[in-house]
Design a protein around this motif. Structure first.
Motif, mmCIF file in Angstrom:
data_model
loop_
_atom_site.group_PDB
_atom_site.id
_atom_site.type_symbol
_atom_site.label_atom_id
_atom_site.label_comp_id
_atom_site.label_asym_id
_atom_site.label_seq_id
_atom_site.Cartn_x
_atom_site.Cartn_y
_atom_site.Cartn_z
ATOM 1 N N ARG A 123 57.246 91.573 97.103
ATOM 2 C CA ARG A 123 56.788 92.245 95.882
ATOM 3 C C ARG A 123 56.704 93.829 96.083
ATOM 4 O O ARG A 123 56.713 94.291 94.921
ATOM 5 N N SER B 6 58.385 96.223 93.145
ATOM 6 C CA SER B 6 57.661 97.098 92.352
ATOM 7 C C SER B 6 58.637 98.455 92.353
ATOM 8 O O SER B 6 58.459 99.229 91.287
ATOM 9 N N ARG C 34 60.078 100.600 89.196
ATOM 10 C CA ARG C 34 60.101 101.930 89.192
ATOM 11 C C ARG C 34 61.173 102.984 89.024
ATOM 12 O O ARG C 34 61.309 103.756 88.223
#
Length: 378
Positions: free
Chosen positions: A102, A106, A110
């Protein structure tokens, strides 16, 4: 209706032996291209898929080690890109390091990784961990309705099986086979294997003969499918067909999958060949130790199953089952841990696990259909 015993129902796909040769050739070429230019678009992504297929169907745990090497090399060559972060997330998910996955996901979002790829992997991670199940089910239904593709129908069916919606899961697996229009034997063999697991392991009233039919169908598409051979051999051994089980397993020994050796030891023990059985059992034990040392979370559940049975180490089995639950507290993981605790005579641990399961899953229909709701082991 797809009948696993009816040869006229076979989906027309590439011959399994040819597909395996093609996969191995493509994998070797991809490694050569990756070593020359790891930043070349699509090379690492394709290589990841090929090694994943090799691990899934050939039982080659070395694929995980090779992928770990690839990710490390990609880190050096292209450390700040969304592409690298996404592949990192895929590898972490493959090895069941879900929290780490995870975090990488993320970072990938980004850094501009494709949103569709990010969202699909996030969905897979949630499904593997048993989190956000209502949202995951809604998303899976939407994706399956939009495409009707096997690679969308099978994950939806697997989720429904986890939710104890067995009739709908069976129908979706069969639909995936019926409507498949491509030529990969890997895809259809996977769907058949999942049907075997459904009827042999997941339904409350297990139907080993029905499961065996689907495992045989999976092997007919892909003779190298190690896990299908293992599962079918387990059924045959239980039915007293130990020589047939042995014949299935011997060609798979070279894969290095320790479960092959474990089930072969079972078959040989049933046939009275105790010295041979002990040698295979020790090889299985050594194999599990190596896998657990290198990739603990990926193999904690398999290790727990082994040590709770022929591995003969109830404490280690319970420790591994608890590690698995802590990593992904699915109802199935909790059921396994509870059964191991009960089998080990660890009443306090069993009650703690049951309380945890009730707290997490007690409001769900799946829990009401679980042996845990009645305080029974599966």
């Amino acid at each position: 209706m797809i009948d696993p015993d009816n040869e006229t129902d076979l989906v027309p796909v590439t011959d399994g032996a040819i597909a395996l040769i093609n996969l191995e050739s493509a994998r070797r070429r991809a490694w050569e291209r990756f070593s020359r230019d790891p930043n070349r678009e699509g090379i690492a992504e394709g290589l990841f898929e090929q090694e994943q297929l090799t691990a899934q169907f050939l039982g080659d745990a070395g694929s995980i080690d090779r992928l770990e090497t690839m990710v490390s090399q990609l880190d050096e060559a292209d450390p700040g890109s969304g592409r690298t972060a996404l592949i990192h997330a895929q590898f972490s998910s493959l090895t069941h390091r879900f929290e780490e996955a995870r975090e990488h996901l993320s970072a990938a979002a980004r850094r501009g990784a494709p949103p569709e790829a990010v969202n699909r992997l996030a969905l897979s991670i949630d499904q593997a961990c048993g989190t956000r199940q209502e949202q995951v089910l809604e998303s899976r239904r939407r994706l399956a309705a939009a495409s009707g593709r096997l690679d969308e129908l099978v994950p939806l069916a697997a989720l429904l099986a986890d939710l104890r919606e067995f009739t709908e899961a069976d129908a979706l697996y069969r639909r995936a086979l019926r409507e498949y229009r491509e030529v990969s034997p890997f895809a259809v063999s996977w769907a058949c294997f999942q049907l075997g697991v459904l009827w042999g392991e997941l339904v409350p009233d297990r139907q080993p003969n029905r499961a065996a039919q689907w495992y045989r169908r999976a092997i007919s598409y892909l003779p190298c499918y190690v896990k299908a051979r293992v599962h079918l051999a387990e059924i045959l051994s239980s039915a007293g067909q130990v020589l047939d089980a042995e014949a299935l397993l011997v060609p798979a020994v070279a894969s290095g999958d320790p479960e092959v050796r474990w089930r072969l030891a079972d078959a040989l023990t049933a046939d009275g060949r105790l010295v041979e059985a002990e040698a295979h059992l020790e090889a299985a034990r050594s194999g599990f130790e190596r896998l657990l040392e290198r990739h603990l979370l990926a193999f904690a559940d398999h290790g727990a199953e082994f040590y709770s049975g022929r591995g003969n180490d109830a404490r280690k089995a319970l420790d591994l089952a608890r590690i698995n639950v802590a990593n992904r507290p699915t109802l199935r993981a909790l059921e396994q841990a509870y059964a191991i605790a009960v089998g080990a005579g660890e009443a306090a641990a069993a009650e703690e696990i049951r309380w945890d399961a009730t707290n997490r899953w007690g409001r769900t229909q799946a829990f009401q259909l679980s042996p845990l709701a009645r305080g029974e082991s599966a």
